[in-house]
Design a protein around this motif. Structure first.
Motif, PDB file in Angstrom:
ATOM      1  N   GLY A  93      37.844  31.945  36.164  1.00  0.00           N
ATOM      2  CA  GLY A  93      39.292  32.096  36.005  1.00  0.00           C
ATOM      3  C   GLY A  93      39.631  32.023  34.521  1.00  0.00           C
ATOM      4  N   SER A  94      40.773  32.604  34.157  1.00  0.00           N
ATOM      5  CA  SER A  94      41.152  32.444  32.750  1.00  0.00           C
ATOM      6  C   SER A  94      41.582  31.005  32.497  1.00  0.00           C
ATOM      7  CB  SER A  94      42.254  33.430  32.371  1.00  0.00           C
ATOM      8  OG  SER A  94      43.342  33.340  33.246  1.00  0.00           O
ATOM      9  N   GLN A  95      41.877  30.279  33.593  1.00  0.00           N
ATOM     10  CA  GLN A  95      42.255  28.869  33.459  1.00  0.00           C
ATOM     11  C   GLN A  95      41.149  28.062  32.776  1.00  0.00           C
ATOM     12  OE1 GLN A  95      45.338  27.937  34.417  1.00  0.00           O
ATOM     13  NE2 GLN A  95      44.868  26.031  33.383  1.00  0.00           N
ATOM     14  N   LEU A 148      41.312  28.807  29.116  1.00  0.00           N
ATOM     15  CA  LEU A 148      42.428  28.126  28.447  1.00  0.00           C
ATOM     16  C   LEU A 148      42.064  26.663  28.195  1.00  0.00           C
ATOM     17  CD1 LEU A 148      45.516  29.551  30.423  1.00  0.00           C
ATOM     18  CD2 LEU A 148      44.697  30.243  28.155  1.00  0.00           C
ATOM     19  N   TYR A 181      53.931  28.335  30.723  1.00  0.00           N
ATOM     20  CA  TYR A 181      53.108  28.208  31.939  1.00  0.00           C
ATOM     21  C   TYR A 181      52.794  26.726  32.175  1.00  0.00           C
ATOM     22  CZ  TYR A 181      48.659  28.699  34.569  1.00  0.00           C
ATOM     23  OH  TYR A 181      47.642  28.603  35.472  1.00  0.00           O
ATOM     24  N   TYR A 218      50.621  29.467  21.668  1.00  0.00           N
ATOM     25  CA  TYR A 218      50.217  29.971  22.999  1.00  0.00           C
ATOM     26  C   TYR A 218      51.331  30.850  23.546  1.00  0.00           C
ATOM     27  CZ  TYR A 218      49.336  29.956  28.040  1.00  0.00           C
ATOM     28  OH  TYR A 218      49.136  30.336  29.354  1.00  0.00           O
ATOM     29  N   VAL A 275      52.347  33.677  26.573  1.00  0.00           N
ATOM     30  CA  VAL A 275      52.093  34.468  27.788  1.00  0.00           C
ATOM     31  C   VAL A 275      52.887  35.759  27.572  1.00  0.00           C
ATOM     32  CG1 VAL A 275      52.140  34.519  30.312  1.00  0.00           C
ATOM     33  CG2 VAL A 275      51.931  32.334  29.112  1.00  0.00           C
ATOM     34  N   ASN A 308      54.817  33.911  32.962  1.00  0.00           N
ATOM     35  CA  ASN A 308      54.994  32.848  33.921  1.00  0.00           C
ATOM     36  C   ASN A 308      55.569  31.684  33.126  1.00  0.00           C
ATOM     37  OD1 ASN A 308      54.780  30.854  35.794  1.00  0.00           O
ATOM     38  ND2 ASN A 308      52.576  30.937  36.034  1.00  0.00           N
ATOM     39  N   ASP A 317      47.850  35.167  26.175  1.00  0.00           N
ATOM     40  CA  ASP A 317      47.447  35.085  27.583  1.00  0.00           C
ATOM     41  C   ASP A 317      48.081  36.280  28.300  1.00  0.00           C
ATOM     42  OD1 ASP A 317      47.371  34.592  30.328  1.00  0.00           O
ATOM     43  OD2 ASP A 317      47.762  32.444  30.142  1.00  0.00           O
ATOM     44  N   ALA A 345      47.584  37.391  31.432  1.00  0.00           N
ATOM     45  CA  ALA A 345      47.229  37.310  32.860  1.00  0.00           C
ATOM     46  C   ALA A 345      47.973  38.334  33.730  1.00  0.00           C
ATOM     47  CB  ALA A 345      47.494  35.899  33.380  1.00  0.00           C
ATOM     48  N   TYR A 346      49.220  38.658  33.357  1.00  0.00           N
ATOM     49  CA  TYR A 346      50.021  39.528  34.237  1.00  0.00           C
ATOM     50  C   TYR A 346      50.142  40.958  33.706  1.00  0.00           C
ATOM     51  CZ  TYR A 346      51.119  35.149  36.441  1.00  0.00           C
ATOM     52  OH  TYR A 346      50.996  33.941  37.097  1.00  0.00           O
ATOM     53  N   THR A 389      42.464  38.090  33.160  1.00  0.00           N
ATOM     54  CA  THR A 389      41.884  37.640  34.433  1.00  0.00           C
ATOM     55  C   THR A 389      41.756  38.777  35.435  1.00  0.00           C
ATOM     56  OG1 THR A 389      42.222  36.054  36.244  1.00  0.00           O
ATOM     57  CG2 THR A 389      44.201  37.021  35.305  1.00  0.00           C
ATOM     58  N   SER A 414      42.039  37.722  38.566  1.00  0.00           N
ATOM     59  CA  SER A 414      42.727  37.081  39.688  1.00  0.00           C
ATOM     60  C   SER A 414      43.950  37.862  40.121  1.00  0.00           C
ATOM     61  CB  SER A 414      43.206  35.680  39.292  1.00  0.00           C
ATOM     62  OG  SER A 414      42.133  34.816  39.160  1.00  0.00           O
ATOM     63  N   LYS A 415      44.850  38.114  39.179  1.00  0.00           N
ATOM     64  CA  LYS A 415      46.136  38.726  39.553  1.00  0.00           C
ATOM     65  C   LYS A 415      45.965  40.202  39.899  1.00  0.00           C
ATOM     66  CE  LYS A 415      47.855  34.787  38.356  1.00  0.00           C
ATOM     67  NZ  LYS A 415      48.371  33.791  39.279  1.00  0.00           N
ATOM     68  N   ARG A 428      38.509  34.243  41.214  1.00  0.00           N
ATOM     69  CA  ARG A 428      38.636  33.359  40.049  1.00  0.00           C
ATOM     70  C   ARG A 428      37.677  33.742  38.923  1.00  0.00           C
ATOM     71  NH1 ARG A 428      41.224  28.753  40.314  1.00  0.00           N
ATOM     72  NH2 ARG A 428      41.695  29.274  38.174  1.00  0.00           N
TER      73      ARG A 428
HETATM   74  C1  LIG Z   1      50.063  32.593  32.702  1.00  0.00           C
HETATM   75  C2  LIG Z   1      48.808  32.294  33.443  1.00  0.00           C
HETATM   76  N1  LIG Z   1      47.662  32.230  32.768  1.00  0.00           N
HETATM   77  C3  LIG Z   1      46.517  31.948  33.383  1.00  0.00           C
HETATM   78  C4  LIG Z   1      46.457  31.717  34.743  1.00  0.00           C
HETATM   79  C5  LIG Z   1      45.145  31.360  35.356  1.00  0.00           C
HETATM   80  O1  LIG Z   1      44.717  32.244  36.332  1.00  0.00           O
HETATM   81  P1  LIG Z   1      43.183  32.419  36.730  1.00  0.00           P
HETATM   82  O2  LIG Z   1      42.494  31.145  36.368  1.00  0.00           O
HETATM   83  O3  LIG Z   1      43.183  32.656  38.174  1.00  0.00           O
HETATM   84  O4  LIG Z   1      42.652  33.533  35.901  1.00  0.00           O
HETATM   85  C6  LIG Z   1      47.635  31.773  35.496  1.00  0.00           C
HETATM   86  C7  LIG Z   1      47.620  31.507  36.945  1.00  0.00           C
HETATM   87  O5  LIG Z   1      48.601  31.465  37.623  1.00  0.00           O
HETATM   88  C8  LIG Z   1      48.845  32.070  34.828  1.00  0.00           C
HETATM   89  O6  LIG Z   1      50.013  32.126  35.485  1.00  0.00           O
END
Ligand SMILES: Cc1ncc(COP(=O)(O)O)c(C=O)c1O
Length: 425
Positions: free
Chosen positions: A109-111, A114, A135, A184, A186, A191, A225, A227-228, A256, A258-259, A266
């Motif tokens: 996951g990108s989590q 981060l 976020y 940081y 987004v 988000n 970031d 992610a979206y 990521t 994920s989305k 992940r």
């Molecule tokens: C802004 C943002 N960054 C990163 C993530 C992490 O997502 P993942 O670990 O699934 O890549 C999320 C997940 O909701 C997110 O909203």
């Protein structure tokens, strides 16, 4: 004698606010959650994942490496494909030799990325600039590491550059620049607020950070970031900050699968400049010495076969529809004093209520919402602790990610009833 064996980090780390929101959803089966950050179930790529898994496991030549450990940086073919994908996304703006496979690290996951980035860049007491709002899970990482957050105001097209500059000036005046490590951001359909930062603003923010580096005594990074980014359903894509980075590289880019593909896999990734990349690899080596190889091979197949691109197109159409259903129901059921920007991508609507209507977990509205079987994310959870300003308490994050079309419409109606019950007009 010490009363606990727990480390300072463990003692400092508070439970993520999202966990009690999830708990609330579980305890009330009739509840419609407009709070969850989950994605849309019916469009998860079940068929594609089955076909790709079967293809992967059909012959020992592909099955054995997939079921074996990989490398810490990630599968070389997947990293090559990610680099190509990012260059395609940035199009004509992409720099020559940008996003080389060697600069890319694949993470759980990108989590995870981060988290590791924060670990390798920040010590307790260091300062991170974040969007106001940001976020909340990233804010959790900061809290856990004892970092100081400074909120930067946002405009419709991203960061308020004048405010960024005044915060940087303030840090300079108080000789705190040596503690500042990163901004940081987004940057796409954020988000929680759904804001996208323009390329001009990303370039200007980079220049500004650069100006303060001499007094900081070290690089100050822009952590983008994205992610979206791919969940865009209106307007044109905006090139990444990588396209306006300087040759001595100050942009860290994370994204990521994920989305835009499947949250359950992940798998995330980042484009990292030196020496950040090497430090991340050393720390990731200690975390897990590599992201699940099987999932990486599956994603390589998805990208190479076109299944990934097809899934992105499916999701863009689906979320466009879900956003339309939610916003038109909100227009119908919410009083005119509640405002929001029509989303052009992502999963969220950020609603602003009149200043005096509180949305936090202790508010009358939050309780009324629960009584009406609907849940939202209280906006105050998305603000860094920054004593330089008061945390706004009149906003909420609504997600059109996981609820069905019928529940989105009904959820908005319930929210309207909750607002009516507390006299919000
Ligand atoms: C802004 C943002 N960054 C990163 C993530 C992490 O997502 P993942 O670990 O699934 O890549 C999320 C997940 O909701 C997110 O909203």
């Amino acid at each position: 004698m010490k009363r606990t064996a727990l480390s300072q980090l463990a003692q400092r780390t508070t439970a993520p606010p999202i966990s009690w929101l999830m708990q609330a959803a579980l305890q009330q089966p009739k509840l419609i959650s407009l709070a969850a950050g989950f994605t849309d179930n019916p469009t998860l790529p079940v068929h594609a994942a089955r076909v790709l898994t079967q293809r992967l496991l059909r012959a020992p030549r592909t099955a054995q490496p997939a079921l074996q450990y990989g490398t810490t940086a990630g599968d070389p073919i997947l990293r090559e494909l990610i680099g190509q994908h990012l260059r395609e996304q940035d199009g004509a703006a992409a720099k020559p030799r940008a996003c080389a496979a060697d600069d890319i690290v694949v993470t759980h996951g990108s989590q995870q990325l981060l988290y590791i980035l924060t670990e390798v860049l920040c010590d307790t007491g260091d300062i991170v600039l974040v969007e106001d709002p940001s976020y909340f899970v990233y804010l959790g990482i900061m809290q856990s590491h004892g970092l100081v957050g400074r909120g930067i105001r946002m405009e419709h097209d991203g960061l308020d550059l004048a405010h960024l500059e005044s915060v940087l000036e303030g840090l300079r005046a108080r000789r705190q620049l040596p503690r500042l490590k990163l901004l940081y951001l987004v940057s796409y359909f954020s988000n929680p607020a759904g804001t996208t930062t323009s390329l001009q603003k990303k370039a200007a923010a980079l220049r500004l950070l650069r100006r303060y580096e001499r007094e900081a005594g070290h690089p100050i990074y822009l952590l983008e970031d994205a992610a979206y980014r791919e969940l865009r359903f209106a307007g044109a894509d905006i090139p990444s900050a990588l396209t306006v980075d300087s040759t001595d590289r100050r942009v860290i880019y994370t994204s990521t699968f994920s989305k835009p593909f499947a949250t359950g896999l992940r798998v995330g990734y980042g484009v990292l400049p030196d020496p950040v990349r090497d430090a991340v690899l050393r720390v990731k080596g200690n975390h897990d010495f590599g992201t699940a190889n099987f999932l990486q091979q599956l994603l390589s197949q998805a990208m190479a076969s076109g299944a990934y691109a097809e899934q992105v197109r499916t999701l863009q159409q689906r979320y466009a529809k879900k956003a339309r259903v939610l916003t038109s129901a909100l227009r119908r059921h919410l009083p005119p004093s509640v405002t929001w920007q029509t989303p052009a991508g992502g999963l969220y609507v950020w609603a602003r209520l009149p200043q005096h209507v509180r949305t936090d977990a202790k508010s009358r509205l939050f309780k009324a919402a629960l009584q009406n079987d609907v849940l939202y994310v209280p906006g105050d959870l998305c603000y860094a602790t920054d004593t330089a300003r008061k945390v706004p308490r009149h906003e909420m994050r609504l997600s059109f990610g996981s609820a069905s079309l019928a529940d989105l419409a009904e959820g908005a109606a319930r929210l309207g009833r909750a607002l009516q019950s507390i006299g919000c007009k």
